[in-house]
Design a protein around this motif. Structure first.
Motif, short mmCIF file in Angstrom:
data_model
loop_
_atom_site.label_atom_id
_atom_site.label_comp_id
_atom_site.label_asym_id
_atom_site.label_seq_id
_atom_site.Cartn_x
_atom_site.Cartn_y
_atom_site.Cartn_z
N LEU A 154 0.83 -1.21 0.00
CA LEU A 154 0.00 0.00 0.00
C LEU A 154 0.86 1.26 0.00
N LEU A 155 2.01 1.21 0.67
CA LEU A 155 2.93 2.35 0.67
C LEU A 155 3.50 2.58 -0.73
N ILE A 156 3.87 1.50 -1.41
CA ILE A 156 4.39 1.62 -2.78
C ILE A 156 3.32 2.22 -3.70
N VAL A 157 2.08 1.77 -3.52
CA VAL A 157 0.97 2.34 -4.31
C VAL A 157 0.83 3.83 -4.02
N SER A 158 0.98 4.22 -2.75
CA SER A 158 0.87 5.63 -2.39
C SER A 158 1.94 6.47 -3.08
N VAL A 159 3.14 5.93 -3.19
CA VAL A 159 4.20 6.66 -3.90
C VAL A 159 3.80 6.86 -5.37
N GLY A 160 3.27 5.79 -5.98
CA GLY A 160 2.83 5.91 -7.36
C GLY A 160 1.69 6.90 -7.52
N VAL A 161 0.73 6.88 -6.59
CA VAL A 161 -0.39 7.82 -6.65
C VAL A 161 0.11 9.25 -6.49
N HIS A 162 1.10 9.43 -5.61
CA HIS A 162 1.66 10.78 -5.42
C HIS A 162 2.24 11.33 -6.71
N PHE A 163 3.07 10.54 -7.39
CA PHE A 163 3.68 11.03 -8.63
C PHE A 163 2.63 11.24 -9.71
N ALA A 164 1.61 10.37 -9.76
CA ALA A 164 0.55 10.54 -10.75
C ALA A 164 -0.23 11.83 -10.50
N LEU A 165 -0.59 12.08 -9.24
CA LEU A 165 -1.36 13.29 -8.92
C LEU A 165 -0.53 14.55 -9.16
#
Length: 345
Positions: A154-165
């Motif tokens: 879930l943390l790795i997904v959050s990093v990806g969501v951060h860069f996408a946003l």
């Protein structure tokens, strides 16, 4: 440093700390309910500030198109889910209405209201209405299917969501920075310290939201459902509490808190599309002080972060960010030595 300078720095630190407290509370809430360490919390701050700034110029904010794009992606996911599970057309249509109804209604309102240049408070309310649905949509698109994954995933997904946003924020808002007008232009003198009306607005809004959150968790059925999910996800499911519904509600609340924080901090600093990262990270530092578990400790940690940042900017302005973020290291070391280590299930 004399008393007057110390007072000015303390007031500035407490003002910033009040905003960091809201972000820390949102971070603790999301981790408790969904086990997501939500790094992009600061993006909601930037979106809120930039949306209000663009509405001040009479332009339709990019938030409208961003929201509609996310809603369309969620609608496509609904259709795919319905086809895969062989749901009837009426059921799929009802789900699409639930997914698209609010984003389309709020977007149409914003498109109509932006050129009208309504008073600041009306524009602020429209901004909150625009940014808040981002929480539910982001949870559905990025996290809902991974609800039972490990915290690391879930943390790795959050990093990806951060860069996408952040990348999408550049596309929809542009690289230009904005500074919003103050909600209250008054100034008050307290000895050598001058207190601005905007600082009082920040304190009052933060206190009011904290009280409302306490009442929500203590007095409402939805709040108690979130508390139950945070304490024991499996037990909450056995009692009929939907973990997906709890996750969507938690993300919606986090988006609202982030957007409100953006409205509060917008008049005090120039906000760019990527400014939310550092702001949100300071809220995360405060949440780590609380072990991502305690709301009162998160509040105390946020005020400490604000004061540390303020006094560091006086003594060593070039290294204030380094000092603030380095303060997390002894906390992590202490918790690593004192807390038992167990396997995650």
């Amino acid at each position: 440093m004399d008393f007057s300078i110390a007072g000015i720095l303390a007031l500035d630190g407490l003002t910033n700390g009040a905003v960091y407290a809201l972000l820390a509370l949102a971070t603790v809430l999301l981790f408790a309910v969904t086990r997501v360490i939500f790094i992009p919390q600061g993006e909601f701050v930037a979106f809120g500030a930039l949306t209000l700034a663009l509405m001040q110029t009479g332009k339709v904010p990019g938030t409208v198109w961003f929201l509609l794009a996310l809603a369309a992606a969620a609608a496509i996911a609904d259709i795919a889910e319905g086809v895969r599970h062989r749901h009837g057309g009426a059921r799929i249509a009802r789900q699409l209405a639930r997914t698209l109804g609010l984003p389309i209604a709020v977007s149409l309102l914003a498109i109509w209201a932006a050129p009208q240049k309504f008073p600041l408070i009306v524009q602020a309310l429209i901004t909150l209405a625009l940014v808040t649905p981002f929480g539910t949509l982001i949870y559905r698109l990025a996290y809902e299917k991974l609800a039972d994954a490990t915290v690391l995933v879930l943390l790795i997904v959050s990093v990806g969501v951060h860069f996408a946003l952040m990348g999408l924020g550049l596309f929809f808002f542009g690289a230009e920075g904005f500074r919003n007008p103050s909600f209250w232009d008054a100034r008050f003198s307290a000895g050598p310290v001058a207190v601005t009306g905007q600082a009082l607005i920040i304190f009052m809004a933060s206190l009011a939201l904290i009280v409302l959150l306490w009442l929500f968790f203590e007095r409402t059925l939805s709040g108690k459902a979130l508390r139950a999910t945070a304490v024991n996800r499996s037990g909450a499911r056995l009692m009929g509490i939907s973990s997906s519904a709890a996750g969507r509600l938690a993300f919606t609340m986090a988006a609202f808190i982030g957007a409100l924080s953006g409205l509060l901090i917008g008049p005090t600093t120039t906000v760019f599309y990527d400014s939310g990262f550092l702001i949100g990270l300071k809220g995360f530092v405060a949440a780590v002080f609380a072990g991502l578990a305690s709301y009162p400790l998160a509040l105390v940690g946020a005020l400490a972060v604000g004061l540390l940042e303020s006094f560091s900017s006086f003594w060593a302005s070039s290294f204030k960010e380094v000092i603030v973020f380095s303060s997390i290291l002894p906390v992590l070391l202490w918790r690593s030595l004192t807390d038992p280590h167990g396997e995650e299930h």
